[in-house]
Design an enzyme around this catalytic site. Structure first.
Site, short mmCIF file in Angstrom:
data_model
loop_
_atom_site.label_atom_id
_atom_site.label_comp_id
_atom_site.label_asym_id
_atom_site.label_seq_id
_atom_site.Cartn_x
_atom_site.Cartn_y
_atom_site.Cartn_z
N LYS A 20 -10.16 58.82 125.05
CA LYS A 20 -10.09 59.29 123.66
C LYS A 20 -9.81 60.79 123.60
O LYS A 20 -10.47 61.58 124.29
CB LYS A 20 -11.42 59.01 122.95
CG LYS A 20 -11.50 59.56 121.52
CD LYS A 20 -12.79 59.15 120.84
CE LYS A 20 -12.82 59.54 119.37
NZ LYS A 20 -13.22 60.92 119.13
N THR B 99 -14.33 60.66 125.96
CA THR B 99 -13.70 61.69 125.11
C THR B 99 -13.32 62.88 125.98
O THR B 99 -14.16 63.47 126.64
CB THR B 99 -14.66 62.10 123.98
OG1 THR B 99 -14.99 60.92 123.23
CG2 THR B 99 -14.03 63.13 123.07
N HIS C 25 -9.87 64.46 117.26
CA HIS C 25 -11.31 64.61 117.01
C HIS C 25 -11.59 64.91 115.53
O HIS C 25 -12.50 65.65 115.18
CB HIS C 25 -11.88 65.72 117.89
CG HIS C 25 -13.28 65.49 118.39
ND1 HIS C 25 -13.59 65.30 119.71
CD2 HIS C 25 -14.47 65.43 117.72
CE1 HIS C 25 -14.91 65.17 119.84
NE2 HIS C 25 -15.46 65.24 118.64
C1 LIG Z 1 -19.50 64.40 112.06
C2 LIG Z 1 -18.61 63.97 113.18
C3 LIG Z 1 -19.16 63.82 114.45
C4 LIG Z 1 -18.36 63.39 115.50
N1 LIG Z 1 -18.93 63.16 116.71
C5 LIG Z 1 -18.17 62.70 117.74
C6 LIG Z 1 -18.75 62.38 118.99
O1 LIG Z 1 -19.96 62.50 119.18
N2 LIG Z 1 -17.93 61.94 119.96
C7 LIG Z 1 -16.58 61.77 119.78
O2 LIG Z 1 -15.87 61.37 120.71
N3 LIG Z 1 -16.01 62.04 118.59
C8 LIG Z 1 -16.77 62.49 117.57
N4 LIG Z 1 -16.19 62.73 116.36
C9 LIG Z 1 -14.76 62.44 116.16
C10 LIG Z 1 -14.55 61.01 115.68
O3 LIG Z 1 -14.77 60.08 116.72
C11 LIG Z 1 -13.14 60.77 115.18
O4 LIG Z 1 -12.22 61.17 116.16
C12 LIG Z 1 -12.82 61.46 113.85
O5 LIG Z 1 -13.94 61.47 113.01
C13 LIG Z 1 -11.66 60.74 113.16
O6 LIG Z 1 -11.30 61.37 111.99
P1 LIG Z 1 -11.80 60.92 110.52
O7 LIG Z 1 -13.19 61.43 110.39
O8 LIG Z 1 -10.84 61.58 109.63
O9 LIG Z 1 -11.74 59.40 110.46
C14 LIG Z 1 -16.97 63.15 115.29
C15 LIG Z 1 -16.44 63.30 114.01
C16 LIG Z 1 -17.24 63.70 112.97
C17 LIG Z 1 -16.64 63.82 111.59
#
Ligand SMILES: Cc1cc2nc3c(=O)[nH]c(=O)nc-3n(C[C@H](O)[C@H](O)[C@H](O)COP(=O)(O)O)c2cc1C
Length: 363
Positions: free
Chosen positions: A236, A157, A260
């Site tokens: 990512k 990421t 994200h």
């Molecule tokens: C609560 C939460 C925690 C997340 N933690 C991470 C993480 O630890 N690492 C990461 O690369 N993306 C993280 N993300 C981003 C997700 O991988 C993803 O890009 C995103 O949730 C996609 O959007 P959506 O929730 O609308 O499906 C997180 C998203 C949320 C909602």
């Protein structure tokens, strides 16, 4: 309320069950949450233009990604802190992903160690999400743990040179995990086992570090990482077409378009709006993945038609997990699979490989 029949209804159930500060942590985003809203709204502005009388038969949704078969190209995006949503946390998510025949991307900020997630879900295909740490020796220790757990790709990421500012969390005073919960992949030792020596996979008592989000990280670190591991690297958090081209030049195995979920820089455009330009920039050199705002099978079909090889869902999985643990995640993934199949049928498309941009109209 009746049993939820849509992903959005799962959110309603989850909201009722979660501690309000934890719901806000999962649902919220950065700044004014403009990007959070934009991700979903963009799908509503895209229309599907079906073909008729194609005799396409029952659609096929399976595909292969970096050598792994998936039953439907809807992956579990990496999200932190699953034990806030369910006591089994990431173990429950992994079992549901395996049962659905899809890939779970385990967050570096998981509340269960990646080795223990793998042990709890035999047969699961796991990818590991990494934030490159400035201390490359520590980064390497984490990569080795992911390899030892059997992860088959690293999802790096790169949209996080600093932590996103989440006003809801500030307002709620949510700045730490509850007692007894921590980021198990951040253990500050080089042991590959669960660390407490009893082999039960419940994690050890050793110290954990905090994730460092550093503005010093650059393409050089990606090159170092490539030399460190033979695992394919998925980049990512790519939103600019120039970065997509650089990613290919630096030898990544896939480009993952993501803002994200609106949790890093607010006012970045919706992920699906960025997709066509990135697909063009990558020019078929490597697969392109996308996440952000996918709540329906029709959203999945639109993203695939615009050139994504697969999509991922973040919050929908959390809502399933909070609503009903492993069963809830299974239901959410099953709902999306059924909706994808149904949408493909109504579009007159025989397979996810036959989707093309002409099926999508901006409205
Ligand atoms: C609560 C939460 C925690 C997340 N933690 C991470 C993480 O630890 N690492 C990461 O690369 N993306 C993280 N993300 C981003 C997700 O991988 C993803 O890009 C995103 O949730 C996609 O959007 P959506 O929730 O609308 O499906 C997180 C998203 C949320 C909602």
């Amino acid at each position: 309320m009746h049993a939820p029949v849509t992903v959005r209804e799962f959110e309603t159930v989850a909201r009722d069950r979660l501690h309000p500060a934890h719901y806000d942590y999962f649902a919220g985003g950065a700044g004014d949450e403009i990007t959070v809203r934009a991700n979903e709204a963009a799908f509503a502005r895209l229309a599907l233009l079906p073909r008729v009388l194609r005799g396409a038969g029952r659609p096929r949704t399976e595909t292969t990604l970096l050598g792994s078969r998936v039953a439907t190209p809807v992956l579990v995006a990496p999200t932190a802190f699953h034990r806030l949503a369910d006591p089994e946390g990431e173990k429950a998510t992994a079992r549901a992903a395996a049962a659905a025949g899809t890939i779970m991307i385990v967050s570096m900020a998981a509340t269960v160690a990646v080795g223990d997630v793998a042990a709890a879900a035999p047969g699961a295909t796991l990818w590991f999400q990494l934030y490159i740490q400035p201390d490359m020796a520590f980064t390497e220790a984490i990569v080795r743990r992911a390899e030892a757990a059997g992860c088959t790709a690293l999802v790096v990421t790169v949209d996080s040179p600093a932590r996103g500012r989440h006003d809801r969390d500030v307002r709620n005073g949510f700045d730490d995990l509850p007692e007894g919960m921590r980021c198990e992949n951040l253990r500050d030792d080089d042991r590959v086992s669960d660390g407490d020596g009893d082999g039960d996979g419940d994690g050890g008592a050793g110290p954990v570090r905090s994730i460092v989000m550093s503005p010093e990280i650059s393409w050089e670190h990606v090159d170092l990482l490539r030399r460190m591991t033979s695992l394919p690297i998925v980049l990512k958090g790519v939103t600019h077409p120039a970065d997509a081209r650089l990613a290919v030049e630096h030898g990544v195995s896939a480009v993952y378009v993501s803002n994200h979920g609106g949790r890093q820089l607010d006012t970045v455009p919706a992920a699906v709006e960025l997709l066509p330009e990135i697909v063009a920039a990558v020019g078929g050199a490597v697969p392109v993945l996308v996440d952000g705002g996918i709540r329906r099978g029709t959203d999945v079909v639109k993203a695939l038609a615009l050139g994504a090889s697969a999509v991922a869902v973040g919050r929908p999985v959390i809502w399933g997990l909070a609503a009903d643990g492993e069963r809830g995640v299974s239901r959410v993934l099953g709902l999306l699979r059924d909706e994808v199949e149904h949408a493909l049928t109504l579009c007159g498309v025989a397979s996810v490989h036959d989707l093309e941009p002409g099926l999508v109209r901006r409205c």
